[in-house]
Scaffold this active site. Structure first.
Site, PDB file in Angstrom:
ATOM      1  N   ASP A  95       0.552  -1.309  -0.081  1.00 37.39           N
ATOM      2  CA  ASP A  95      -0.067   0.229   0.136  1.00 37.39           C
ATOM      3  C   ASP A  95       0.768   1.299   0.472  1.00 37.39           C
ATOM      4  O   ASP A  95       0.984   1.879   1.210  1.00 37.39           O
ATOM      5  CB  ASP A  95      -1.028   0.014   1.576  1.00 37.39           C
ATOM      6  CG  ASP A  95      -2.040   1.173   1.555  1.00 37.39           C
ATOM      7  OD1 ASP A  95      -2.095   1.447   0.452  1.00 37.39           O
ATOM      8  OD2 ASP A  95      -2.947   0.968   2.148  1.00 37.39           O
ATOM      9  N   CYS A  98       0.396   4.370   2.115  1.00 40.94           N
ATOM     10  CA  CYS A  98      -0.635   4.323   2.663  1.00 40.94           C
ATOM     11  C   CYS A  98      -0.239   5.954   3.703  1.00 40.94           C
ATOM     12  O   CYS A  98       1.774   5.729   4.658  1.00 40.94           O
ATOM     13  CB  CYS A  98      -1.202   3.588   3.632  1.00 40.94           C
ATOM     14  SG  CYS A  98      -1.759   3.466   4.975  1.00 40.94           S
ATOM     15  N   HIS A 203      -7.987   1.005   8.101  1.00 43.97           N
ATOM     16  CA  HIS A 203      -8.376   1.915   7.119  1.00 43.97           C
ATOM     17  C   HIS A 203      -9.080   2.999   7.102  1.00 43.97           C
ATOM     18  O   HIS A 203      -9.975   2.178   8.011  1.00 43.97           O
ATOM     19  CB  HIS A 203      -8.304   2.270   5.222  1.00 43.97           C
ATOM     20  CG  HIS A 203      -6.672   2.064   4.593  1.00 43.97           C
ATOM     21  ND1 HIS A 203      -6.893   1.827   3.276  1.00 43.97           N
ATOM     22  CD2 HIS A 203      -5.535   2.099   5.086  1.00 43.97           C
ATOM     23  CE1 HIS A 203      -5.908   0.962   2.893  1.00 43.97           C
ATOM     24  NE2 HIS A 203      -5.270   1.247   4.007  1.00 43.97           N
ATOM     25  N   TYR A 204      -9.697   3.800   7.548  1.00 49.26           N
ATOM     26  CA  TYR A 204     -10.362   4.685   9.148  1.00 49.26           C
ATOM     27  C   TYR A 204     -10.595   6.075   8.207  1.00 49.26           C
ATOM     28  O   TYR A 204      -9.282   6.977   7.885  1.00 49.26           O
ATOM     29  CB  TYR A 204     -10.441   4.730   9.831  1.00 49.26           C
ATOM     30  CG  TYR A 204      -9.257   4.796  10.739  1.00 49.26           C
ATOM     31  CD1 TYR A 204      -8.795   6.051  11.127  1.00 49.26           C
ATOM     32  CD2 TYR A 204      -7.977   4.318  11.161  1.00 49.26           C
ATOM     33  CE1 TYR A 204      -8.104   6.674  11.584  1.00 49.26           C
ATOM     34  CE2 TYR A 204      -6.847   4.497  11.208  1.00 49.26           C
ATOM     35  CZ  TYR A 204      -7.071   6.108  12.092  1.00 49.26           C
ATOM     36  OH  TYR A 204      -6.275   6.387  12.283  1.00 49.26           O
ATOM     37  N   ASN A 325       4.826   3.664   4.360  1.00 53.50           N
ATOM     38  CA  ASN A 325       5.021   3.072   2.673  1.00 53.50           C
ATOM     39  C   ASN A 325       5.824   3.779   2.002  1.00 53.50           C
ATOM     40  O   ASN A 325       5.259   3.690   0.310  1.00 53.50           O
ATOM     41  CB  ASN A 325       3.981   2.955   2.539  1.00 53.50           C
ATOM     42  CG  ASN A 325       3.244   1.483   3.767  1.00 53.50           C
ATOM     43  OD1 ASN A 325       3.266   0.775   4.825  1.00 53.50           O
ATOM     44  ND2 ASN A 325       2.604   0.671   3.047  1.00 53.50           N
ATOM     45  N   GLY A 374      -4.089   4.595  16.044  1.00 51.25           N
ATOM     46  CA  GLY A 374      -4.229   3.871  17.461  1.00 51.25           C
ATOM     47  C   GLY A 374      -5.592   3.097  16.704  1.00 51.25           C
ATOM     48  O   GLY A 374      -5.892   3.379  15.181  1.00 51.25           O
ATOM     49  N   MET A 376      -9.906   0.925  16.198  1.00 50.11           N
ATOM     50  CA  MET A 376     -10.624   2.249  16.376  1.00 50.11           C
ATOM     51  C   MET A 376     -10.969   1.923  17.847  1.00 50.11           C
ATOM     52  O   MET A 376     -12.026   3.626  17.930  1.00 50.11           O
ATOM     53  CB  MET A 376     -11.510   1.014  15.216  1.00 50.11           C
ATOM     54  CG  MET A 376     -12.477   0.384  15.648  1.00 50.11           C
ATOM     55  SD  MET A 376     -12.792  -0.238  14.893  1.00 50.11           S
ATOM     56  CE  MET A 376     -12.880  -1.933  15.207  1.00 50.11           C
ATOM     57  N   HIS A 399       3.990   4.631  13.149  1.00 49.09           N
ATOM     58  CA  HIS A 399       2.961   4.651  12.449  1.00 49.09           C
ATOM     59  C   HIS A 399       1.666   4.892  13.271  1.00 49.09           C
ATOM     60  O   HIS A 399       0.587   5.104  12.823  1.00 49.09           O
ATOM     61  CB  HIS A 399       3.180   4.376  10.813  1.00 49.09           C
ATOM     62  CG  HIS A 399       3.031   2.982  10.787  1.00 49.09           C
ATOM     63  ND1 HIS A 399       2.703   2.503  11.468  1.00 49.09           N
ATOM     64  CD2 HIS A 399       2.220   2.773   9.904  1.00 49.09           C
ATOM     65  CE1 HIS A 399       2.509   1.128  11.334  1.00 49.09           C
ATOM     66  NE2 HIS A 399       1.261   1.502  10.310  1.00 49.09           N
TER      67      HIS A 399
END
Length: 476
Positions: A95, A98, A203-204, A325, A374, A376, A399
Site C-alpha cells: 500500500d 498509505c 483504513h478509517y 510506506n 491507534g 478504532m 506510525h
C-alpha cells in the site's frame, strides 16, 4: 522476542551486533515489554535488511514493529546509490504511501456530540469504504496519468480542495519524479474507479476529540487544545499501489542474481538504485505516492461536504498529511558528512525536526507533525519531529499501534457486532460495511498505542504533543 539476542543500549534502544552477512547493525527502539511481545520474525527480518548492499548506518525497527513482507512493518533503512545501494519493493510495501491526514474542525466536543448520530450516518453514506469499494469518479487514461503525475495538486486543480492544503502535505502534495510509463495498464485499470475511497483493513475516517496535551508550545503551533474536535483520514494508494508492489517484487526477484545480489529471503527482492529496474520502480512508486496523496485529498473534499450538511460552521482546515510506506531521496548527515540517501520507511513516518526547510513556516518552530493512528477503540496521537538537525533513524518515527495478532486470530476471538456494541457503550460510534472487518480490527488485536508512543518519545524519535480519542469511526 528473545532479549538475549540483543545488546541493551538503554531502556528504549537495543542493538543487534553485525554477524553473518550483516553489513551494519540492527537497532530496535522499544521498551522491554514491547520487545518481549514482539514476534521473533522482526529480529530475523531486521538482520536480513542489514545485509542488503549499500545500506548505511543501521537497519532500524520502530516501537510498533511486527512481521511484514520482506522488511518488518515499522522498518527503516537508508541506501547510498554511490555504494551500490538498492531499492526494495518489499521495503516500501504494497500500500504505497498509505498515510494519515488530520483536519481541524474548529469545533469543541459538546458542539459535535449532540449531532454525532447524524454526522456518523452522513459520513458513512458519503465516504465509499470496504473491499473493492468504488467512488463516483471515473478517470480516462489521460486523466489517470495526470493524477499520477500531479498527486494532491491535481486533485485541488479539479476542485477537490484548496491550495492551502498543499502547504500542509508532504512534498507539497506532489512527489517529483513520477513516471506513469512505468505503471502497468493493469495497475491503472484497478485504480480507475477507486479514487476517493477508503478501502478496507486498518483504513478509517475518524472524528476525534483532543483529550490531553503534553507539549503546550507545540500544540499551540499546531492549533490543538483539549476539547477540540479533529478528523483523521487513514488510507493509501488502493489497488494501484498493490499492483505496482506485486509486479515489481516479481521482477526484482528474477533480476537479483543478474545484479549479483544474494537474497536471504525472496520477499526481500531488490534492485540497484542505478539499474534500469531500480529506476523503473522508483518512477512507478512515486506515481503510487501521488495516487495516495490525491486519494486523501479527494476524501478530504468529501468529508468537508459531509460536515457542511450537518455542522456547516466546521472549517476543516488541514493540520498535516504524512505518508508511510515510501522510499524518498533525502539528505542526511552520517558520520560527520552529508550524504544523499534513499530512505525506506515501511510502516514508519517521516519526522523532520524543528527548523527543517521543507516544513511550512508556521510549523517549523515545532517540527513536523507526526500522526500516530491507534485502533478504532483506542487513542491516537500527534507527535512532533525531534532532533534539531540530529534526527534519529534518518528522521523517522513509528506510525501506529502495530498489530499484536493476525486478522485470522482476531476473528476467532471477537465478533464484529459485539465490538460495535461495546464501543457504542463507551460513546464511540462505528459504521462499517463489514462486521468481519470490524472483528479483524478489534482494539485488542493491536499493541498498546500509548506504550508505543511513550517508547518513541523516550527514544528521541519524536516528542508527544497531544492524545486523541475517537467519537465516530467509519471503517471498510
Amino acid at each position: 522476542m528473545d532479549l538475549h539476542l540483543l545488546e541493551k543500549v538503554n531502556d528504549t534502544e537495543w542493538r543487534i551486533p553485525p554477524h553473518g552477512p550483516m553489513r551494519v547493525p540492527g537497532v530496535l527502539f522499544a521498551d522491554e515489554t514491547l520487545l518481549r511481545e514482539m514476534d521473533s520474525k522482526v529480529y530475523e527480518q531486521l538482520c536480513n535488511v542489514a545485509g542488503l548492499p549499500g545500506i548505511v548506518e543501521a537497519a532500524y525497527a520502530m516501537p510498533d514493529a511486527h512481521w511484514g513482507y520482506g522488511f518488518p512493518i515499522g522498518g527503516v533503512a537508508a541506501f547510498d546509490p554511490r555504494e551500490g545501494g538498492v531499492i526494495s519493493a518489499g521495503g516500501v510495501g504494497f500500500d504505497i504511501s498509505c498515510g494519515v491526514r488530520t483536519l481541524h474542525t474548529g469545533l469543541k466536543r459538546a458542539a459535535v456530540e449532540k449531532h454525532k448520530e447524524t454526522l456518523a450516518a452522513v459520513l458513512y453514506n458519503s465516504i465509499p469504504a470496504g473491499v473493492g469499494s468504488t467512488g463516483s469518479i471515473r478517470l480516462s487514461a489521460r486523466e489517470m496519468d495526470a493524477m499520477l503525475e500531479g498527486g494532491a495538486r491535481w486533485a485541488v486543480e479539479q476542485g477537490y480542495g484548496e491550495a492551502a492544503d498543499l502547504e500542509r502535505t508532504e512534498e507539497h502534495g506532489c512527489m517529483a519524479g513520477a513516471d506513469t510509463t512505468r505503471v502497468s495498464v493493469r495497475a491503472k485499470e484497478r485504480q480507475k474507479r477507486e479514487m476517493g475511497t477508503l478501502g478496507s483493513g486498518n483504513h478509517y475516517l475518524e472524528v476525534q476529540q483532543v483529550v490531553a496535551v503534553y507539549d503546550e508550545a507545540a500544540a499551540g503551533a499546531y492549533g490543538l487544545a483539549v476539547g477540540d474536535v479533529v478528523v483523521s483520514i487513514h488510507c493509501g494508494s488502493r489497488g494501484l499501489g498493490h499492483q505496482i508492489g506485486t509486479e515489481y517484487l516479481k521482477e526484482m526477484a528474477v533480476a537479483a542474481a543478474r545484479h549479483g545480489i544474494t537474497l536471504a529471503d525472496r520477499e526481500l527482492a531488490c534492485a540497484p538504485l542505478e539499474s534500469d529496474i531500480g529506476r523503473a520502480y522508483l518512477g512507478a512508486m512515486r506515481a503510487g505516492i501521488n495516487c495516495a496523496l490525491a486519494n486523501r485529498q479527494i476524501l478530504t473534499h468529501l468529508t468537508r461536504r459531509a460536515f457542511g450538511h450537518v455542522l456547516p460552521e466546521a472549517r476543516l482546515d488541514l493540520l498535516f498529511d504524512v505518508s508511510h510506506n515510501t522510499c524518498k531521496e533525502e539528505n542526511h548527515r552520517v558520520a560527520g558528512r552529508d550524504r544523499r540517501l534513499f530512505v525506506h520507511r515501511k510502516g514508519a513516518t517521516r519526522a523532520f525536526g524543528p527548523g527543517h526547510p521543507s516544513l511550512p513556516p508556521e510549523l517549523r518552530v515545532a517540527g513536523q507533525p507526526v500522526i500516530i493512528g491507534g485502533s478504532m477503540g483506542t487513542g491516537s496521537y500527534i507527535l512532533a519531529g525531534a532532533g534539531d538537525g540530529g534526527e534519529r533513524a534518518f528522521a523517522s518515527a513509528c506510525h501506529g499501534a502495530g498489530r499484536s495478532m493476525s486478522r485470522h486470530q482476531a476473528t476467532r476471538q471477537w465478533r464484529g457486532g459485539e465490538v460495535v456494541k461495546e464501543l457504542a457503550s463507551r460513546g464511540i460510534l462505528i459504521r462499517s460495511t463489514s462486521l468481519r472487518g470490524v472483528a479483524e480490527e478489534a482494539p485488542g488485536a493491536y499493541k498498546d498505542v500509548g506504550a508505543v508512543v511513550d517508547a518513541a518519545h523516550a527514544a528521541g524519535l519524536a516528542k508527544k504533543v497531544a492524545r486523541l480519542e475517537p467519537m465516530v469511526c467509519i471503517k471498510g
